[in-house]
Each structure stands twice: as C-alpha cells, then as structure tokens.
Design a protein around this motif. Structure first.
Motif, short mmCIF file in Angstrom:
data_model
loop_
_atom_site.label_atom_id
_atom_site.label_comp_id
_atom_site.label_asym_id
_atom_site.label_seq_id
_atom_site.Cartn_x
_atom_site.Cartn_y
_atom_site.Cartn_z
N TRP A 17 -52.93 -17.32 -0.38
CA TRP A 17 -53.92 -18.39 -0.12
C TRP A 17 -55.29 -18.55 -1.16
O TRP A 17 -55.60 -19.49 -1.48
CB TRP A 17 -54.79 -17.77 1.22
N LEU A 18 -55.40 -17.43 -1.89
CA LEU A 18 -56.36 -17.61 -2.82
C LEU A 18 -55.98 -18.06 -4.24
O LEU A 18 -56.78 -19.00 -4.88
CB LEU A 18 -56.85 -15.91 -3.45
N VAL A 19 -54.54 -17.98 -4.52
CA VAL A 19 -54.22 -18.71 -5.73
C VAL A 19 -54.27 -20.14 -5.39
O VAL A 19 -54.62 -21.02 -6.01
CB VAL A 19 -52.72 -18.32 -5.93
N LEU A 76 -57.78 -21.52 -5.23
CA LEU A 76 -58.36 -21.66 -6.59
C LEU A 76 -57.71 -22.71 -7.41
O LEU A 76 -58.50 -23.41 -8.00
CB LEU A 76 -58.12 -20.25 -7.50
N ALA A 77 -56.33 -23.02 -7.04
CA ALA A 77 -55.58 -23.94 -7.71
C ALA A 77 -56.41 -25.47 -7.39
O ALA A 77 -56.56 -26.33 -8.21
CB ALA A 77 -54.17 -24.16 -7.52
N PHE A 81 -59.90 -25.77 -8.81
CA PHE A 81 -60.08 -25.96 -10.30
C PHE A 81 -59.42 -27.28 -10.65
O PHE A 81 -59.95 -28.08 -11.48
CB PHE A 81 -59.11 -24.78 -10.98
#
Lengths: 227, 207
Positions: free
Chosen positions: A24-26, A29-30, A33
């Motif tokens: 979930w964090l990836v 963040l994606a 960003f």
C-alpha cells in the motif's frame, strides 16, 4: 478436534499476505510522486520546449547572414522573420522530415533557409544547423548545435575558423574532405587528428544539401511568382 | 538505537572521515564522467545534494511504515522522483548545462551513494539526523568532485572555472579532459588521501 482446525489462522493466501495490501505504501507514494511530477512537468515543460526552440532560432540569422552581418542587423534594431517550414523528403521508401526554417527580411524578401540536420559523429550524434541562400545554390553558414566529439581534437568542429570553410560552398557538387589544405573549391580541410569528425560533418551536409537543394529552389521560385 | 551516531557525528563523518568518494568509493560514475570542468562538477554536486537531502528526509519520515522486503523499491521510487525534478529544473533554467551533463543527471537515480544513505541512516534515524547526514555526505561528495575537477580542468585546459590560471604557453594536457584523465586523477587523489590517513593513524598510534 475438527473444530480446532478452523480456529488456526489462515495460511498464506489470506488478506494480510495479499501483495496489493502489503504494497500500500508503494502504491500511495507512487501516486503522490506521480501527481507532483505531473505538476512539475506542467510548470516547466513549456519552458524546456521554449529553450529548445530558442536555441535554434537564435542562431538562424548568424547562419544565413554570417556573424558580422547578423550583428549589424541586430544593431539597426531589425530582425529576420523566421517561420518553421518543415520539408518532407521521401528517398528509397524512407520518409524524413527536415525542420527547415524560412527567414525573411523585414521587407518580406527571402533571406535564406536554415535546416536542422543530424548524423553519426565519431563519439555520438552530431546535430547542426545549415544555412542556404534563397535559391539554395550555395551554403551560407554552419553551426554545430550538439556534439560529443573528443575534446581538443574532434570538438574543433565547433570552432568558427573551421566552420567558415563551408560558407559560399556550392550545393550542386558533393563536398570532399582532404588532409593538408583545400585545393579545389569543393574541398574541406580536415581537422588534424579528427578526420572522422570532419568527414561526419561533411557527410551530414552533403546528404541534406542533396536532398533539400531542389525543394528549396522550387519554394524560392514559387515565392517570386507570388510577388 | 543508542549506538547510532548523532546528527552532528553523521554530518562530520560525511565530509571527510566517511567521504563518499575517497573513503566509501561510492558514486564513482558521475565522479569520473562529469569532472572535466568545475562548472559541470559543481552542477552535478548540487543536483546530488538536492536529491540526497530530499530522499533522506522523505525516507526518514516514513521509516516506521517500511516493510523490509519493500524498502528498496520505496527508496528507488523516492530517489527517482527527486532526480526527475532536478533534471527538469536544469533543462528549464540551465539549458546548456543540462545538455552538457546529458544522461548523467537521470543517472543519479542509480547513484549508490544515495540509496546507501537511505539504507544506513535515513531508514533508521530521525528526520533531523537524516537531514544532517544528507548535508554532510553531499558536502563530502561535492568536495571530492570539485577536487578532481580542479586538477583536470587546470591541467587539461590551463583554466579554472573558465578563467585562465596557467600561462598560455602551458601545453594543454588533453588526456586530462578525456576519460583516462578521470581515472588517473581519481587514482592519484585516492592514493594521496589514503597516504595521509595512514600517516595520521600511525602518528596517533605512536604517541
């Protein structure tokens, strides 16, 4: 005993081991960003494009008129009117577009043409600006936009002294690279220790001059008729 | 966590004792590639500093959410974002320099110095410590780049920052501007740093 088994927490495959949930964090963040990069591109993209165009446009007067005349014109507060006129060339089934720029004096008479052309150099791609007179019978100037030739040897192709050899060269005959001084009008003196870089530049020029000469001359003729 | 270096220690370590280039031998690709002049070296150092400090801060902010097997992906994602920002910024405001540096700005993404700092420091320590670690390491990296660039530009062109410092009779050592010059200079400076280090440790051991 049978009931006990159902109490044991689920083995791999349960929701905690789901790749998407673990990541979930990836994913978050994606996304964050990605959005911020889109913002950066939105803001800076037009500036970068303008930089690229300006680099070419700034050099057009110099390539057609020569540095001194271009400065003289600029001092008078006049500027050439430059319009992009891409020219499509089809040779042996290959399509190619030359980014040609048309330059006119302030009285709208044709000053000349400038095209961007590129080809392989010794180290990497060489990109240059090539100027023609209105009838495209001869070259008016050369400017190297991009090159990564060997410093101290091949990168001398950017020097004015070497580039000035191309001014007033006729376009109806191929230019030839010679070592140790030009003898005939169509000779170009090679840079000492950088014959390949010299040949690369001349090859790009020969090719684009051969492909564009007639098309530009035709455009000049129709331009005169329009008047 | 008690055995982790403090913010001040991290900052000082980055500059000389753990200099990224001279002591850790990290980030050598840009070190070799863009040091044929002071201006490109300075720009590269600034771009790396920006990416390193930002990546360190972001990594430190999310350090408690990191999963061990996904951490490298997140570091790379973070670094790539800041590198892209730096790349676009240079293309917009320093167009000629951006052309000179060419692919080496996007290549900061794979500069192992930055991923190493995320792993070693930022993913374990507080934001303040991570930031000062970033500043320290960035200064160390800049110092290394500029020292190599100074040697190469002066010997290769007789100039420093584009101004002539050696008399024009100086025969420009073209090789210093070419890739071999980068290896020669890095090797010799690396040797010199090691020699000084050994001499210092001998002296402190002897007294």
């Amino acid at each position: 005993m049978v009931t006990n088994e159902s109490i044991i927490p689920p083995e791999p495959g349960g929701y905690q081991n789901n790749y998407l949930i673990q990541a979930w964090l990836v994913l978050l963040l994606a996304m964050v960003f990605g959005i911020s990069l889109a913002g950066v591109q939105q803001k800076l993209g037009p500036m970068i494009e303008a930089n690229k165009v300006n680099e070419t446009l700034e050099k057009v007067p110099e390539v057609i008129l020569g540095v001194k005349n271009a400065e003289r014109l600029a001092k008078k507060g006049e500027a050439l009117i430059i319009t992009p006129r891409p020219i499509k060339i089809e040779t042996a089934g290959q399509k190619k577009v030359y980014p040609v720029f048309e330059a006119r004096y302030s009285d709208l008479s044709l000053a000349g043409w400038v095209t961007k052309a590129s080809g392989r150099g010794y180290a990497d791609k060489i990109e240059l600006l090539l100027g023609f007179n209105p009838d495209a019978t001869h070259l008016t100037g050369l400017f190297i936009l991009e090159q990564k030739e060997t410093p101290g040897l091949g990168n001398k192709i950017i020097e004015k002294k070497w580039r000035d050899q191309f001014v007033k060269k006729s376009t109806d005959r191929r230019l030839r690279v010679v070592k140790g001084g030009a003898k005939t009008p169509n000779d170009i003196d090679a840079i000492t220790g950088a014959t390949i870089s010299s040949r690369s530049v001349v090859a790009i020029i020969n090719k684009s001059a051969a492909e564009l000469r007639e098309r530009l001359a035709l455009l000049a003729v129709t331009d005169k008729k329009d008047k | 966590m008690a055995d982790q270096p403090t913010a001040t220690e991290r900052f000082i370590q980055g500059i000389l004792p753990e200099n990224p280039v001279y002591r850790q031998l990290l980030g050598l690709c840009p070190t070799l590639a863009v040091t044929n002049g002071m201006k490109p070296a300075l720009t590269m150092a600034a771009a790396v500093a920006f990416v390193l400090i930002c990546a360190n801060i972001v990594t430190s902010l999310i350090r408690n959410l990191l999963k061990p097997h996904l951490r490298i992906v997140i570091f790379t994602l973070t670094i790539a974002t800041f590198v892209t920002i730096a790349d676009r910024f240079l293309a917009a405001y320093l167009y000629q320099m951006s052309k000179t540096l060419g692919p080496y700005i996007p290549l900061i993404i794979v500069n192992c110095l930055i991923i190493c700092r995320c792993e070693v420091c930022a993913s374990k320590q507080s934001v303040f410590t991570a930031a000062s670690d970033g500043v320290g390491q960035a200064l160390g990296f800049g110092l290394a780049l500029l020292s190599i660039a100074a040697v190469r530009e002066i010997l290769g062109t007789g100039m420093f920052f584009g101004y002539r410092v050696l008399p024009s009779v100086w025969p420009d050592w073209v090789i210093m501007m070419l890739p071999p010059g980068a290896f020669l200079t890095l090797g010799l400076l690396l040797g010199a740093v090691n020699w000084i280090e050994i001499r210092r440790s001998r002296q402190s051991g002897g007294s």
